[in-house]
Design an enzyme around this catalytic site. Structure first.
Site, short mmCIF file in Angstrom:
data_model
loop_
_atom_site.label_atom_id
_atom_site.label_comp_id
_atom_site.label_asym_id
_atom_site.label_seq_id
_atom_site.Cartn_x
_atom_site.Cartn_y
_atom_site.Cartn_z
N VAL A 168 0.84 -1.20 0.00
CA VAL A 168 0.00 0.00 0.00
C VAL A 168 0.88 1.25 0.00
CG1 VAL A 168 -1.89 1.21 1.12
CG2 VAL A 168 -1.79 -1.28 1.22
N ASP A 169 1.98 1.22 0.73
CA ASP A 169 2.92 2.33 0.70
C ASP A 169 3.42 2.57 -0.72
OD1 ASP A 169 3.24 3.58 3.20
OD2 ASP A 169 4.43 1.92 3.96
#
Length: 395
Positions: A168-169
């Site tokens: 997700v980062d």
């Protein structure tokens, strides 16, 4: 040397950990000058090990090449003035502090744009800048949990499972980069910058694509299904005689080829499996039949034979095998920077290709030069898209 696509673009990087540094590294790969602002403790990832290489965390080195480092204490008035001057001279500013933090130092978008109206200011956060979200922890693992990704990852009868990397980062960094480049392009028309805001949470919801659409449009709340696909079959991991492979027969034609290759021709005309919808409804039964045939082959044999039959297939590689495969395919997946291997930027460009120019910097490696440049009023007088006065040793 061939100029990069973003040569002449000055990026003030106030970000740390993963999403922001990944974004700014890619801008640096494309030719931008990236100045990484750190506290005296440095980016947290400098201490995230093992593993280590040459005394530095490999985590930190993965996302900080092509940058210069300067330590600035934003609580110190003199250093805060230098940070404000950097923001005044920059084309792009990237930060991922908790919402409201940069305002305390006079480095928020409203403050910076007063002296630098052309600034493209990218603010990354965990859950956005709304007051109800500002205090929520912006960690990838938390985003995977509350954003629904863990609810659809793992075996059906097992616990929720995170993805094996801070995905997700990385997605948030990519979305932020798209927003930055779009704002830079728009500035050519209006001569004004803008605020770009991207959160881990919104990035994940967007990246859930078909799963999110299934809920919003079909009212289906998906659950965990292991390696199976909710809408396509066969599209999962299968065991062979000695190992595992993946088969992604996403069309009826590919399924017919698969059945022919496995001497299971009757399956392609069987009403239980003749259409994709039917195969999804009868996935478990189909899976057992396919595994029964695949158990006659090793993984290497299965991949070879199915590939020859134009059935999408592949081995389940570890990272060593993955990089070896990329090499054999001519993808040149590795950059050598000062004797250390780095994953190359994934895009190729025929005229302005990305390139490695420097290894990830040691803490404050360029501090002396950058402080002198930022303190030189003449060097920064002609700000806004003109950085010829920056020392060549830095730019």
């Amino acid at each position: 040397m061939t100029p990069g696509a973003l040569d002449g673009l000055l990026v003030a990087d106030f970000s740390r950990v993963l999403a922001g540094p990944y974004l700014t590294m890619l801008l640096g790969d494309l030719g931008a000058t990236v100045i990484k602002v750190e506290s005296s403790d440095g980016d947290q990832t400098r201490g995230w090990g093992p593993p280590w290489r040459d005394g530095q965390s490999t985590y930190y080195q993965a996302i900080n090449r092509n940058k210069q480092s300067i330590v600035l204490n934003l609580k110190d008035p003199a250093d805060r003035d230098l940070a404000a001057e950097l923001a005044r001279r920059a084309d792009v500013l990237v930060e991922n502090f908790l919402p409201g933090t940069m305002r305390k130092f006079g480095l928020d978008y409203d403050s910076v744009s007063e002296t630098n109206p052309g600034i493209v200011y990218c603010s990354l956060s965990g859950f956005g800048s709304h007051p109800d979200a500002a205090g929520l922890p912006g960690f990838d693992l938390v985003a995977q949990a509350v954003g629904g990704l863990m609810s659809i990852t793992g075996e059906a009868d097992g616990p929720p499972t995170k993805v094996g990397v801070a995905l997700v980062d990385a997605i948030c960094g990519l979305h932020g980069g798209i927003g930055v480049l779009a704002a830079v392009a728009a500035r050519k028309q209006s001569s004004r910058g803008q605020l770009v805001e991207v959160s881990l949470f919104s990035s994940l919801l967007s990246a859930l694509t078909n799963q999110a659409a299934g809920y919003l449009m079909g009212g289906v709340v998906p659950g965990r299904a292991g390696n199976a696909h909710p809408s396509v079959a066969p599209y999962e991991v299968f065991e062979t005689r000695d190992n595992s492979i993946v088969i992604a027969a996403g069309t009826d034609v590919q399924f017919v080829r698969l059945c022919q290759c496995l001497d299971l021709d009757a399956l392609s005309s069987d009403p239980r499996f003749s259409t994709n919808s039917a195969r999804v409804s009868n996935r478990l039964e189909l899976r057992e039949l396919l595994i029964g045939a695949l158990k006659e082959w090793t993984s290497e044999e299965a991949v070879q034979r199915l590939s020859q039959a134009s059935v999408p297939v592949g081995p389940v590689n570890d990272l060593a095998a993955a990089f070896k495969l990329a090499e054999t395919l001519g993808l040149d997946p590795v950059w050598d920077i000062d004797g250390v291997d780095h994953v190359r930027a994934p895009m190729t460009m025929s005229v302005t290709p990305p390139r490695p120019t420097s290894a990830p910097p040691m803490l404050d490696a360029h501090g002396t030069t950058l402080r002198a440049w930022l303190s030189d009023n003449d060097a920064g007088a002609d700000v806004n898209r003109n950085h010829e006065a920056m020392p060549t040793s830095v730019i």
